[in-house]
Design a protein around this motif. Structure first.
Motif, PDB file in Angstrom:
ATOM      1  N   TYR A  43      -3.264  68.866  62.777  1.00 16.44           N
ATOM      2  CA  TYR A  43      -3.302  69.541  61.484  1.00 16.44           C
ATOM      3  C   TYR A  43      -3.631  68.538  60.387  1.00 16.44           C
ATOM      4  N   GLN A  44      -4.186  69.055  59.295  1.00 15.36           N
ATOM      5  CA  GLN A  44      -4.510  68.212  58.150  1.00 15.36           C
ATOM      6  C   GLN A  44      -4.668  69.080  56.916  1.00 15.36           C
ATOM      7  N   GLN A  45      -4.490  68.462  55.757  1.00 17.82           N
ATOM      8  CA  GLN A  45      -4.848  69.126  54.512  1.00 17.82           C
ATOM      9  C   GLN A  45      -6.267  68.702  54.192  1.00 17.82           C
ATOM     10  N   MET A  61       6.324  76.969  62.197  1.00 14.64           N
ATOM     11  CA  MET A  61       6.695  75.789  61.427  1.00 14.64           C
ATOM     12  C   MET A  61       6.285  75.963  59.965  1.00 14.64           C
ATOM     13  N   LYS A  62       7.113  75.451  59.059  1.00 13.11           N
ATOM     14  CA  LYS A  62       6.827  75.570  57.640  1.00 13.11           C
ATOM     15  C   LYS A  62       5.667  74.660  57.243  1.00 13.11           C
ATOM     16  N   CYS A  63       4.758  75.209  56.473  1.00  9.52           N
ATOM     17  CA  CYS A  63       3.617  74.446  55.992  1.00  9.52           C
ATOM     18  C   CYS A  63       4.062  73.538  54.845  1.00  9.52           C
ATOM     19  N   PRO A  64       3.750  72.249  54.881  1.00 15.80           N
ATOM     20  CA  PRO A  64       4.144  71.343  53.799  1.00 15.80           C
ATOM     21  C   PRO A  64       3.412  71.603  52.485  1.00 15.80           C
ATOM     22  N   VAL A  65       2.334  72.386  52.527  1.00 11.48           N
ATOM     23  CA  VAL A  65       1.551  72.637  51.319  1.00 11.48           C
ATOM     24  C   VAL A  65       1.952  73.944  50.649  1.00 11.48           C
ATOM     25  N   CYS A  66       1.942  75.044  51.414  1.00  9.73           N
ATOM     26  CA  CYS A  66       2.221  76.355  50.809  1.00  9.73           C
ATOM     27  C   CYS A  66       3.622  76.870  51.105  1.00  9.73           C
ATOM     28  N   GLY A  67       4.309  76.257  52.061  1.00 11.55           N
ATOM     29  CA  GLY A  67       5.660  76.679  52.390  1.00 11.55           C
ATOM     30  C   GLY A  67       5.748  77.883  53.302  1.00 11.55           C
ATOM     31  N   GLU A  68       4.602  78.429  53.698  1.00 14.83           N
ATOM     32  CA  GLU A  68       4.602  79.597  54.581  1.00 14.83           C
ATOM     33  C   GLU A  68       4.552  79.155  56.048  1.00 14.83           C
ATOM     34  N   ASP A  69       4.606  80.132  56.939  1.00 10.11           N
ATOM     35  CA  ASP A  69       4.594  79.834  58.374  1.00 10.11           C
ATOM     36  C   ASP A  69       3.158  79.808  58.904  1.00 10.11           C
ATOM     37  N   LEU A 103      -8.286  71.133  45.773  1.00 13.41           N
ATOM     38  CA  LEU A 103      -7.975  72.457  46.308  1.00 13.41           C
ATOM     39  C   LEU A 103      -8.030  73.457  45.159  1.00 13.41           C
ATOM     40  N   LEU A 104      -8.973  74.395  45.234  1.00  9.72           N
ATOM     41  CA  LEU A 104      -9.158  75.370  44.159  1.00  9.72           C
ATOM     42  C   LEU A 104      -8.313  76.618  44.356  1.00  9.72           C
ATOM     43  N   ALA A 105      -8.185  77.072  45.596  1.00  7.15           N
ATOM     44  CA  ALA A 105      -7.442  78.309  45.863  1.00  7.15           C
ATOM     45  C   ALA A 105      -7.052  78.358  47.333  1.00  7.15           C
ATOM     46  N   GLY A 106      -5.924  79.016  47.605  1.00  5.90           N
ATOM     47  CA  GLY A 106      -5.475  79.189  48.977  1.00  5.90           C
ATOM     48  C   GLY A 106      -4.723  77.983  49.506  1.00  5.90           C
ATOM     49  N   CYS A 107      -4.579  77.929  50.817  1.00  6.08           N
ATOM     50  CA  CYS A 107      -3.917  76.819  51.507  1.00  6.08           C
ATOM     51  C   CYS A 107      -4.920  76.180  52.459  1.00  6.08           C
ATOM     52  N   ASP A 108      -5.222  74.915  52.230  1.00  5.64           N
ATOM     53  CA  ASP A 108      -6.288  74.255  52.990  1.00  5.64           C
ATOM     54  C   ASP A 108      -5.773  73.483  54.202  1.00  5.64           C
ATOM     55  N   ILE A 109      -4.643  73.918  54.740  1.00  5.00           N
ATOM     56  CA  ILE A 109      -4.165  73.350  56.001  1.00  5.00           C
ATOM     57  C   ILE A 109      -4.923  74.006  57.148  1.00  5.00           C
ATOM     58  N   ARG A 110      -5.508  73.186  57.985  1.00  3.87           N
ATOM     59  CA  ARG A 110      -6.199  73.696  59.166  1.00  3.87           C
ATOM     60  C   ARG A 110      -6.019  72.697  60.299  1.00  3.87           C
ATOM     61  N   ALA A 111      -6.314  73.146  61.504  1.00  5.17           N
ATOM     62  CA  ALA A 111      -6.113  72.304  62.681  1.00  5.17           C
ATOM     63  C   ALA A 111      -7.393  72.174  63.484  1.00  5.17           C
ATOM     64  N   ASN A 112      -7.538  71.026  64.125  1.00  3.27           N
ATOM     65  CA  ASN A 112      -8.557  70.808  65.141  1.00  3.27           C
ATOM     66  C   ASN A 112      -7.868  70.581  66.478  1.00  3.27           C
ATOM     67  N   ILE A 113      -8.510  71.010  67.540  1.00  4.08           N
ATOM     68  CA  ILE A 113      -7.999  70.785  68.890  1.00  4.08           C
ATOM     69  C   ILE A 113      -8.962  69.849  69.607  1.00  4.08           C
ATOM     70  N   PHE A 114      -8.477  68.657  69.939  1.00  2.70           N
ATOM     71  CA  PHE A 114      -9.305  67.659  70.607  1.00  2.70           C
ATOM     72  C   PHE A 114      -8.895  67.557  72.076  1.00  2.70           C
ATOM     73  N   SER A 115      -9.885  67.483  72.937  1.00 11.70           N
ATOM     74  CA  SER A 115      -9.639  67.390  74.371  1.00 11.70           C
ATOM     75  C   SER A 115      -9.606  65.935  74.821  1.00 11.70           C
ATOM     76  N   SER A 116      -8.867  65.694  75.889  1.00 14.90           N
ATOM     77  CA  SER A 116      -8.847  64.382  76.527  1.00 14.90           C
ATOM     78  C   SER A 116      -8.555  64.580  78.006  1.00 14.90           C
ATOM     79  N   ARG A 117      -8.689  63.513  78.777  1.00 12.44           N
ATOM     80  CA  ARG A 117      -8.397  63.618  80.207  1.00 12.44           C
ATOM     81  C   ARG A 117      -6.925  63.936  80.454  1.00 12.44           C
ATOM     82  N   ALA A 118      -6.069  63.530  79.528  1.00 14.49           N
ATOM     83  CA  ALA A 118      -4.635  63.793  79.675  1.00 14.49           C
ATOM     84  C   ALA A 118      -4.246  65.174  79.177  1.00 14.49           C
TER      85      ALA A 118
END
Length: 342
Positions: free
Chosen positions: A176-178, A1-9, A155-170
């Protein structure tokens, strides 16, 4: 998927990212670890290079960053290693041990770095994905009344998009977030907010669930994973609302939906970072209805049906009882059903 910040995959579908856990930060048989005292400067012999597998223990990455700060004249060499900054790994998930970092897996929040040194960190340290100038404030909207102007980190340098994985019973959700626009949250082995949603959803079995202060969509998407037929997420802060919409798309395979339509443009939304009248940012097509709005939670009743709903009001100031009571009172004036502070 295209990143909304840097445009890369640099954005993966939920299942693809989840499949990397936990081996993404596991060492190979040749990896070495040297645990450094974070309250002292690193050893004079300097840092070690990445293993031939491409990974490096996080303390060595920090020693490398420290060396750059000394070389650039920002550190004298007397500062403790922890002053390099706050590490946020990508992806983030509950871990039992410190990570061995592959390339582009760490967003560094730094109070001391400037543009020049940040560029060098991203260029010279392969594990660094981005460097963000860290402040003493919380980014985004922190006042339910919207009276306090929102702020962002830089944001000083790079692409600060990162993801967290949260667990649930389901099952897990990928969020993802900037990082320069969203407050820090990292997955733990237990999550009281998620557990509160699970408890109330199980008790009420609602047709409608509203995550009125949704942030990047954690509680709303957990509700959707639990199979609630109608889910509404809302946040007044443009970045939160957009990423809640984007994360609906990232996790769409977990829902009974055929398509996710994202109607908001990230750059255009930034022109009006906080709005009051609810604006539709995303909606799904299919058996399960999920909608994301940007707006004031007190105006959400204008877009909700006149039926009982279960609502989570995850306000930032929940430690102040008066703020929680005020938010609940405002909500109950106009919306039927149950509401709770997770």
């Amino acid at each position: 998927m295209k990143c909304p910040v840097c445009g890369e995959d640099c954005v993966s579908e939920a299942q693809e990212l989840i499949a990397t856990v936990p081996s993404v930060f596991s060492p190979c048989s040749d990896c070495s670890s040297r645990i450094l005292d974070k309250n002292l400067p690193p050893p004079v012999e300097g840092y070690r290079e990445p293993c031939r597998c491409g990974k490096r223990f996080i303390d060595e990455v920090y020693a490398h960053l420290y060396a750059i700060l000394v070389n650039e004249g920002i550190f004298s060499g007397e500062e403790p290693l922890k002053d390099v900054g706050t590490p946020l790994v990508h992806p983030g998930f509950a871990m039992k041990s410190p990570p061995y970092l592959p390339e582009n897996s760490l967003v560094l929040l730094s109070r001391v770095a400037e543009k020049k040194v940040a560029d060098r960190m991203v260029q010279d340290v392969p594990e660094i994905k981005a460097v963000v100038k860290f402040g003493t404030f919380t980014p985004g909207v922190v006042d339910p009344d919207l009276a306090v102007p929102p702020q962002s980190y830089e944001l000083l340098a790079g692409c600060d998009i990162r993801a967290n994985i949260f667990s649930s019973r389901a099952g897990p959700v990928v969020l993802y977030q900037q990082q320069s626009k969203i407050h820090i949250e990292f997955p733990r082995w237990s999550n009281p907010k998620i557990e509160a949603v699970e408890f109330h959803v199980s008790a009420v079995n609602p047709e409608w669930f509203v995550d009125a202060f949704c942030g990047i969509g954690k509680l709303g998407l957990i509700g959707a994973r639990m199979g609630i037929p109608h889910v509404v997420m809302n946040d007044a802060w443009y970045a939160a609302a957009f990423w809640a919409a984007y994360n609906t798309q990232v996790n769409r395979e977990f829902f009974r939906v055929d398509n996710v339509k994202i109607l908001g443009d990230y750059r255009k939304m930034e022109e009006m970072p906080v709005i009051r009248k609810p604006r539709l940012i995303a909606e799904t097509e299919g058996e399960q209805e999920i909608r994301v709005y940007q707006g004031d939670f007190r105006e959400l009743h204008t877009i909700l049906p006149p039926v009982p709903v279960l609502a989570a009001l995850d306000i930032f100031e929940k430690r102040i009882p008066e703020a929680s009571e005020k938010a609940l009172e405002e909500w109950r004036k106009h919306v039927n059903g149950e509401a709770f502070i997770p």
